[in-house]
Design a protein around this motif. Sequence first.
Motif, mmCIF file in Angstrom:
data_model
loop_
_atom_site.group_PDB
_atom_site.id
_atom_site.type_symbol
_atom_site.label_atom_id
_atom_site.label_comp_id
_atom_site.label_asym_id
_atom_site.label_seq_id
_atom_site.Cartn_x
_atom_site.Cartn_y
_atom_site.Cartn_z
ATOM 1 N N ALA A 303 -2.410 -0.867 5.379
ATOM 2 C CA ALA A 303 -1.453 -1.669 6.140
ATOM 3 C C ALA A 303 -1.818 -3.148 6.255
ATOM 4 O O ALA A 303 -0.956 -4.016 6.041
ATOM 5 N N PRO A 304 -3.072 -3.523 6.596
ATOM 6 C CA PRO A 304 -3.384 -4.955 6.712
ATOM 7 C C PRO A 304 -3.177 -5.728 5.411
ATOM 8 O O PRO A 304 -2.790 -6.896 5.443
ATOM 9 N N ASN A 305 -3.438 -5.084 4.268
ATOM 10 C CA ASN A 305 -3.193 -5.742 2.988
ATOM 11 C C ASN A 305 -1.702 -5.836 2.693
ATOM 12 O O ASN A 305 -1.217 -6.858 2.187
ATOM 13 N N LEU A 306 -0.964 -4.778 3.024
ATOM 14 C CA LEU A 306 0.490 -4.804 2.838
ATOM 15 C C LEU A 306 1.149 -5.852 3.721
ATOM 16 O O LEU A 306 2.215 -6.380 3.387
ATOM 17 N N ASP A 307 0.511 -6.170 4.867
ATOM 18 C CA ASP A 307 1.054 -7.198 5.756
ATOM 19 C C ASP A 307 1.160 -8.559 5.074
ATOM 20 O O ASP A 307 1.915 -9.431 5.524
ATOM 21 N N LEU A 308 0.402 -8.761 3.994
ATOM 22 C CA LEU A 308 0.488 -10.027 3.262
ATOM 23 C C LEU A 308 1.793 -10.145 2.489
ATOM 24 O O LEU A 308 2.148 -11.232 2.031
ATOM 25 N N ARG A 309 2.492 -9.021 2.312
ATOM 26 C CA ARG A 309 3.822 -8.993 1.670
ATOM 27 C C ARG A 309 3.788 -9.590 0.259
ATOM 28 O O ARG A 309 4.624 -10.423 -0.103
ATOM 29 N N LEU A 310 2.841 -9.125 -0.540
ATOM 30 C CA LEU A 310 2.727 -9.577 -1.914
ATOM 31 C C LEU A 310 3.547 -8.678 -2.830
ATOM 32 O O LEU A 310 3.975 -7.592 -2.427
ATOM 33 N N PRO A 311 3.776 -9.086 -4.071
ATOM 34 C CA PRO A 311 4.505 -8.232 -5.015
ATOM 35 C C PRO A 311 3.834 -6.873 -5.167
ATOM 36 O O PRO A 311 2.605 -6.751 -5.094
ATOM 37 N N GLN A 312 4.618 -5.842 -5.406
ATOM 38 C CA GLN A 312 4.108 -4.487 -5.512
ATOM 39 C C GLN A 312 3.039 -4.361 -6.593
ATOM 40 O O GLN A 312 2.113 -3.539 -6.483
ATOM 41 N N ALA A 313 3.133 -5.191 -7.616
ATOM 42 C CA ALA A 313 2.165 -5.131 -8.720
ATOM 43 C C ALA A 313 0.757 -5.501 -8.268
ATOM 44 O O ALA A 313 -0.213 -5.250 -8.985
ATOM 45 N N CYS A 314 0.631 -6.076 -7.076
ATOM 46 C CA CYS A 314 -0.688 -6.464 -6.565
ATOM 47 C C CYS A 314 -1.410 -5.316 -5.869
ATOM 48 O O CYS A 314 -2.583 -5.467 -5.514
ATOM 49 N N TYR A 315 -0.734 -4.190 -5.652
ATOM 50 C CA TYR A 315 -1.307 -3.117 -4.839
ATOM 51 C C TYR A 315 -1.607 -1.868 -5.662
ATOM 52 O O TYR A 315 -0.892 -1.543 -6.610
ATOM 53 N N HIS A 316 -2.673 -1.170 -5.258
ATOM 54 C CA HIS A 316 -3.007 0.130 -5.841
ATOM 55 C C HIS A 316 -3.200 1.135 -4.713
ATOM 56 O O HIS A 316 -3.450 0.750 -3.553
#
Length: 382
Positions: A303-316
């Motif tokens: 959640a804290p990383n998703l709070d940055l609201r970056l493009p989906q390609a940035c997340y794993h």
Amino acid sequence: MSIDVMMIGLRSIGGGQGGVEKHVACLVEEYDRRGVRTCVVVRNHYADKHAPSIGAHSWTKTLWAPRSVTLEAPVHSILATLYAGLVRPKILHVHAVGPSIVVPLARLLGLKVVCTHHGQDYDREKWGRMARGVLKLGERCQAHFANARICVSSSLSAKLSAIYPRPFQYIPNAVRMPPAPDVFDGLAAFGLEAGKYIVNVGRLVPEKRQMDLIEAYRAMGRDDIKLALVGGADHASEYSVALEKAAAATPGVVMTGFQSGDVLAQLIGGAGVFALPSSHEGMPIAALEAMCMNRPIVLSDIAPNLDLRLPQACYHAVTSVTDLSARLSETLDHYKGVDLPFHDWSAALRSYDWSSVAEQTLNAYRSASASFDRSEAILRLQ
């Protein structure tokens, strides 16, 4: 000299590798610029004994702390609170949930207390049942006894405000990092070449999941790319020892130890991709620093990383070595042929400005204490 704000709950200021330490250092710099008299209480094992002054209006106070993973923070926080009871700051600002077990004591001493919740530390993998219980108690002490409560994560702020009877105000971390360096002459000491390595920056603790990163790197099978793990362990642990062994057994993995200043800027600024596979964060300052350096980034989907609201390609997917490996490969391939990949994050970074964060925090102090609002330092802001 009277004290406007006393900060407690951290190891040191200026040279530490923790997120709380960086947060306080930047706040104090902003306060000093505004003339707010600030005292930061630090632990003797980490203090710079030759630099008690950290600004024209700010300084450190060193107090003893035991050399114990479990006792260091609570014992030091109790001593710091008793010291605050003697010197009477207008605001006692307690950082993190563990040290916040002292909030009832501070209120009994007649102090006005503001707490910052930097993350659910009781979710860290290193803690046993008793330590987790103490950390959760600290969170409850913030909720029920502090005069004002701050949370650095927007999603966690909403969650805590729904659980407890008093709201946790969302005030984010921010970032202050020099521009990406033009030269990378410091990389050669680590056997690294600009644009041709993955970098991770963080303390060597299980929740940072550097072991996942080593396994993901091994699975990539990329001889043209190295992996740099930047950070150290405050206390030697089974995890840090196992991590060192895994790194030594994996060709291409480089452990740089704790770094700061220009060396750290080069390590981040020269990376082909910045990776943060953590299972726990408060708000990821290291990721913000990498964004400030215009690095491509790959983060876990907590959640804290998703709070940055970056493009989906940035997340794993967090804890998934397979997904992490695939996302790193995709990111590196996206910038294939570019010596030093560049990604402009300026729009996303506009919300993370220390001047704004400092002003919001000063407003929290004003809401907690009328005497703070009347202090000479704050009047100079008007």
